[in-house]
Write a protein that holds these residues in place. Structure first.
Motif, PDB file in Angstrom:
ATOM      1  N   LEU A   1       0.612  -1.595  -0.252  1.00 53.25           N
ATOM      2  CA  LEU A   1       0.496  -0.117   0.017  1.00 53.25           C
ATOM      3  C   LEU A   1       0.576   1.139   0.194  1.00 53.25           C
ATOM      4  O   LEU A   1       1.033   2.058  -0.492  1.00 53.25           O
ATOM      5  CB  LEU A   1      -0.825  -0.207   0.963  1.00 53.25           C
ATOM      6  CG  LEU A   1      -1.806   1.252   1.324  1.00 53.25           C
ATOM      7  CD1 LEU A   1      -2.550   1.452   0.282  1.00 53.25           C
ATOM      8  CD2 LEU A   1      -2.873   1.002   2.473  1.00 53.25           C
ATOM      9  N   TYR A   2       1.609   1.068   1.252  1.00 47.67           N
ATOM     10  CA  TYR A   2       2.251   2.766   0.860  1.00 47.67           C
ATOM     11  C   TYR A   2       4.422   3.190  -0.039  1.00 47.67           C
ATOM     12  O   TYR A   2       4.381   3.680  -0.344  1.00 47.67           O
ATOM     13  CB  TYR A   2       2.587   2.979   2.775  1.00 47.67           C
ATOM     14  CG  TYR A   2       1.323   3.116   3.706  1.00 47.67           C
ATOM     15  CD1 TYR A   2       0.811   4.888   3.524  1.00 47.67           C
ATOM     16  CD2 TYR A   2       0.949   1.970   4.115  1.00 47.67           C
ATOM     17  CE1 TYR A   2       0.154   4.430   4.405  1.00 47.67           C
ATOM     18  CE2 TYR A   2       0.220   2.113   5.087  1.00 47.67           C
ATOM     19  CZ  TYR A   2      -0.765   3.860   4.689  1.00 47.67           C
ATOM     20  OH  TYR A   2      -1.545   3.726   5.360  1.00 47.67           O
ATOM     21  N   LEU A   3       4.632   1.354   0.221  1.00 43.88           N
ATOM     22  CA  LEU A   3       5.906   1.629  -0.682  1.00 43.88           C
ATOM     23  C   LEU A   3       5.719   1.399  -2.369  1.00 43.88           C
ATOM     24  O   LEU A   3       6.367   2.087  -2.936  1.00 43.88           O
ATOM     25  CB  LEU A   3       7.172   0.744   0.461  1.00 43.88           C
ATOM     26  CG  LEU A   3       7.144   1.107   1.793  1.00 43.88           C
ATOM     27  CD1 LEU A   3       8.103  -0.189   2.121  1.00 43.88           C
ATOM     28  CD2 LEU A   3       7.760   2.221   2.135  1.00 43.88           C
ATOM     29  N   LEU A   4       4.602   0.845  -2.381  1.00 47.86           N
ATOM     30  CA  LEU A   4       4.691   0.763  -3.518  1.00 47.86           C
ATOM     31  C   LEU A   4       3.644   1.191  -4.705  1.00 47.86           C
ATOM     32  O   LEU A   4       3.562   1.997  -5.741  1.00 47.86           O
ATOM     33  CB  LEU A   4       3.667  -1.144  -4.050  1.00 47.86           C
ATOM     34  CG  LEU A   4       5.992  -2.096  -3.607  1.00 47.86           C
ATOM     35  CD1 LEU A   4       5.046  -3.548  -4.067  1.00 47.86           C
ATOM     36  CD2 LEU A   4       6.586  -1.426  -4.633  1.00 47.86           C
ATOM     37  N   VAL A   5       2.548   1.130  -3.570  1.00 50.94           N
ATOM     38  CA  VAL A   5       1.146   1.573  -4.527  1.00 50.94           C
ATOM     39  C   VAL A   5       1.122   3.361  -4.149  1.00 50.94           C
ATOM     40  O   VAL A   5       1.113   4.501  -5.214  1.00 50.94           O
ATOM     41  CB  VAL A   5      -0.270   1.818  -3.705  1.00 50.94           C
ATOM     42  CG1 VAL A   5      -1.126   2.679  -4.766  1.00 50.94           C
ATOM     43  CG2 VAL A   5      -0.520   0.468  -4.082  1.00 50.94           C
ATOM     44  N   VAL A   6       1.588   3.751  -3.476  1.00 52.47           N
ATOM     45  CA  VAL A   6       1.530   5.350  -3.662  1.00 52.47           C
ATOM     46  C   VAL A   6       3.276   5.926  -4.608  1.00 52.47           C
ATOM     47  O   VAL A   6       2.491   6.993  -5.104  1.00 52.47           O
ATOM     48  CB  VAL A   6       1.849   6.011  -2.833  1.00 52.47           C
ATOM     49  CG1 VAL A   6       2.120   7.426  -1.307  1.00 52.47           C
ATOM     50  CG2 VAL A   6       1.098   5.760  -1.016  1.00 52.47           C
ATOM     51  N   GLN A   7       4.169   4.803  -4.445  1.00 49.36           N
ATOM     52  CA  GLN A   7       5.445   5.217  -4.838  1.00 49.36           C
ATOM     53  C   GLN A   7       5.007   5.879  -6.551  1.00 49.36           C
ATOM     54  O   GLN A   7       5.558   6.378  -7.406  1.00 49.36           O
ATOM     55  CB  GLN A   7       6.697   4.649  -4.494  1.00 49.36           C
ATOM     56  CG  GLN A   7       6.598   5.593  -3.171  1.00 49.36           C
ATOM     57  CD  GLN A   7       6.983   7.157  -2.677  1.00 49.36           C
ATOM     58  OE1 GLN A   7       7.176   7.510  -3.841  1.00 49.36           O
ATOM     59  NE2 GLN A   7       6.295   6.892  -1.761  1.00 49.36           N
ATOM     60  N   MET A   8       4.501   4.174  -6.887  1.00 46.11           N
ATOM     61  CA  MET A   8       4.042   4.006  -8.076  1.00 46.11           C
ATOM     62  C   MET A   8       3.747   5.509  -8.786  1.00 46.11           C
ATOM     63  O   MET A   8       3.289   5.609  -9.838  1.00 46.11           O
ATOM     64  CB  MET A   8       3.495   2.667  -8.587  1.00 46.11           C
ATOM     65  CG  MET A   8       4.178   1.624  -8.412  1.00 46.11           C
ATOM     66  SD  MET A   8       5.915   1.488  -9.401  1.00 46.11           S
ATOM     67  CE  MET A   8       5.072   1.707 -10.563  1.00 46.11           C
ATOM     68  N   ILE A   9       2.385   5.767  -7.620  1.00 46.36           N
ATOM     69  CA  ILE A   9       1.756   6.642  -8.768  1.00 46.36           C
ATOM     70  C   ILE A   9       2.052   8.264  -8.279  1.00 46.36           C
ATOM     71  O   ILE A   9       1.921   8.802  -9.306  1.00 46.36           O
ATOM     72  CB  ILE A   9       0.129   7.231  -7.482  1.00 46.36           C
ATOM     73  CG1 ILE A   9      -1.101   5.651  -7.714  1.00 46.36           C
ATOM     74  CG2 ILE A   9      -0.800   8.510  -7.835  1.00 46.36           C
ATOM     75  CD1 ILE A   9      -1.762   6.126  -6.818  1.00 46.36           C
ATOM     76  N   ASN A  10       3.433   8.717  -7.804  1.00 45.48           N
ATOM     77  CA  ASN A  10       3.971   9.428  -6.935  1.00 45.48           C
ATOM     78  C   ASN A  10       5.232   9.311  -9.087  1.00 45.48           C
ATOM     79  O   ASN A  10       5.239  10.432  -9.452  1.00 45.48           O
ATOM     80  CB  ASN A  10       5.306   9.197  -6.391  1.00 45.48           C
ATOM     81  CG  ASN A  10       6.024  10.444  -6.305  1.00 45.48           C
ATOM     82  OD1 ASN A  10       6.586  11.096  -6.847  1.00 45.48           O
ATOM     83  ND2 ASN A  10       5.822  11.083  -5.146  1.00 45.48           N
ATOM     84  N   PHE A  11       5.953   7.988  -9.297  1.00 43.03           N
ATOM     85  CA  PHE A  11       6.751   8.231 -10.459  1.00 43.03           C
ATOM     86  C   PHE A  11       5.806   8.521 -10.981  1.00 43.03           C
ATOM     87  O   PHE A  11       6.332   8.506 -12.684  1.00 43.03           O
ATOM     88  CB  PHE A  11       7.713   6.965 -10.434  1.00 43.03           C
ATOM     89  CG  PHE A  11       8.399   6.884  -8.857  1.00 43.03           C
ATOM     90  CD1 PHE A  11       8.455   7.897  -9.066  1.00 43.03           C
ATOM     91  CD2 PHE A  11       8.835   5.701  -8.337  1.00 43.03           C
ATOM     92  CE1 PHE A  11       9.833   7.848  -7.677  1.00 43.03           C
ATOM     93  CE2 PHE A  11       9.964   5.780  -7.268  1.00 43.03           C
ATOM     94  CZ  PHE A  11      10.011   6.420  -6.787  1.00 43.03           C
ATOM     95  N   SER A  12       4.342   7.863 -11.432  1.00 46.21           N
ATOM     96  CA  SER A  12       4.167   7.594 -12.926  1.00 46.21           C
ATOM     97  C   SER A  12       3.336   8.896 -13.038  1.00 46.21           C
ATOM     98  O   SER A  12       3.340   9.120 -14.264  1.00 46.21           O
ATOM     99  CB  SER A  12       2.081   6.942 -12.714  1.00 46.21           C
ATOM    100  OG  SER A  12       2.950   4.850 -12.101  1.00 46.21           O
ATOM    101  N   VAL A  13       2.642   9.956 -12.690  1.00 44.74           N
ATOM    102  CA  VAL A  13       2.254  10.939 -12.389  1.00 44.74           C
ATOM    103  C   VAL A  13       3.550  11.833 -12.489  1.00 44.74           C
ATOM    104  O   VAL A  13       3.571  12.862 -14.016  1.00 44.74           O
ATOM    105  CB  VAL A  13       2.172  11.413 -11.386  1.00 44.74           C
ATOM    106  CG1 VAL A  13       1.260  13.520 -11.904  1.00 44.74           C
ATOM    107  CG2 VAL A  13       0.555  11.577 -11.189  1.00 44.74           C
ATOM    108  N   SER A  14       4.401  11.363 -12.239  1.00 45.53           N
ATOM    109  CA  SER A  14       5.897  12.487 -12.572  1.00 45.53           C
ATOM    110  C   SER A  14       6.090  12.189 -13.904  1.00 45.53           C
ATOM    111  O   SER A  14       7.117  13.142 -14.774  1.00 45.53           O
ATOM    112  CB  SER A  14       7.086  12.472 -11.425  1.00 45.53           C
ATOM    113  OG  SER A  14       7.173  12.268  -9.991  1.00 45.53           O
ATOM    114  N   PHE A  15       6.507  10.928 -14.224  1.00 50.58           N
ATOM    115  CA  PHE A  15       7.281  10.471 -16.039  1.00 50.58           C
ATOM    116  C   PHE A  15       5.969  10.978 -16.787  1.00 50.58           C
ATOM    117  O   PHE A  15       6.344  11.599 -17.689  1.00 50.58           O
ATOM    118  CB  PHE A  15       6.344   8.832 -16.098  1.00 50.58           C
ATOM    119  CG  PHE A  15       7.530   8.542 -17.164  1.00 50.58           C
ATOM    120  CD1 PHE A  15       8.467   8.734 -17.233  1.00 50.58           C
ATOM    121  CD2 PHE A  15       6.646   8.118 -17.759  1.00 50.58           C
ATOM    122  CE1 PHE A  15       9.052   8.273 -18.195  1.00 50.58           C
ATOM    123  CE2 PHE A  15       7.245   7.231 -18.979  1.00 50.58           C
ATOM    124  CZ  PHE A  15       8.557   7.629 -19.301  1.00 50.58           C
TER     125      PHE A  15
END
Length: 227
Positions: free
Chosen positions: A107-121
């Motif tokens: 939840l916190y280390l994969l989902v949150v950061q994947m959304i972070n990186f996806s939006v940034s990318f």
């Protein structure tokens, strides 16, 4: 007329998307099954309107890149706390303690950061500068670890502050050396505002440009000497 439509098409999609979301959220039952076919059509129409808003949104705004950060407020202030609440009250922790680590990681280390990186990318692929791309990701990460999420959990969910008033947020404990109280968590979150502003107004693109110019200048000097 056509120019007017092109200029405000995004706004029309936005208003329709908001209306559709309100209808889906408040009227259609929140069930995994599709009881009526028009429920699916309503959801798809709402999706289409929101997608239209994003696709036709005017992206030539001075501080438009900050709007890319805005969804993280909703995500970290509402969605993740609610998912966390159902994870806890759904006995993930109580009846299957061994799965807590995996639940937390997903939840916190994969989902949150994947959304972070996806939006940034996605922002970078859309023409965003390196500096602003980094800012979007950093602002979201600062918000995540500031304590905002932990405070939101006890604000939007029907739960009381733990006995003794302590919040066992490990990313805060590692800095304070103890579990913070609710009031200490508020102070901890507020202390991140200077860091937030520092990242927000840091001239990263200018720094990158200067570094690039120095590297190019040094490369030309070395090439001139070797020749």
């Amino acid at each position: 007329m056509m120019d007017l439509i092109r200029r405000y098409l995004w706004l029309a999609f936005l208003l329709l998307g908001i209306a559709g979301f309100a209808f889906v959220w408040l009227v259609i039952p929140r069930e995994p099954e599709i009881e009526k076919l028009w429920h699916l059509y309503a959801k798809l129409a709402t999706y289409g309107c929101i997608l239209g808003f994003i696709a036709f949104f005017p992206n030539r705004l001075k501080y438009g890149h900050l709007l890319v950060y805005a969804p993280f407020i909703i995500f970290l202030g509402f969605l993740i706390p609610r998912v966390s609440f159902f994870g806890v009250t759904g006995n993930v922790i109580v009846t299957n303690f061994e799965s807590v680590g995996e639940w937390y990681t997903l939840l916190y280390l994969l989902v949150v950061q994947m959304i972070n990186f996806s939006v940034s990318f996605a922002y970078r692929m859309g023409g965003g500068t390196p500096g602003k791309t980094i800012k979007i990701s950093l602002l979201a990460t600062i918000t995540l670890f500031s304590g905002f999420l932990d405070l939101a959990f006890y604000t939007i969910n029907p739960v009381e502050i733990p006995e003794g008033g302590l919040i066992y947020a490990h990313h805060i404990i590692v800095f304070l050396g103890h579990a913070p109280s609710y009031d200490e968590t508020i102070v901890f979150a507020l202390c991140h505002i200077p860091l937030f502003l520092l990242v927000l107004f840091a001239p990263l693109d200018k720094w990158f440009q200067r570094i690039s110019q120095r590297v190019q200048s040094r490369g030309k000097s070395e090439a001139a000497i070797s020749s």
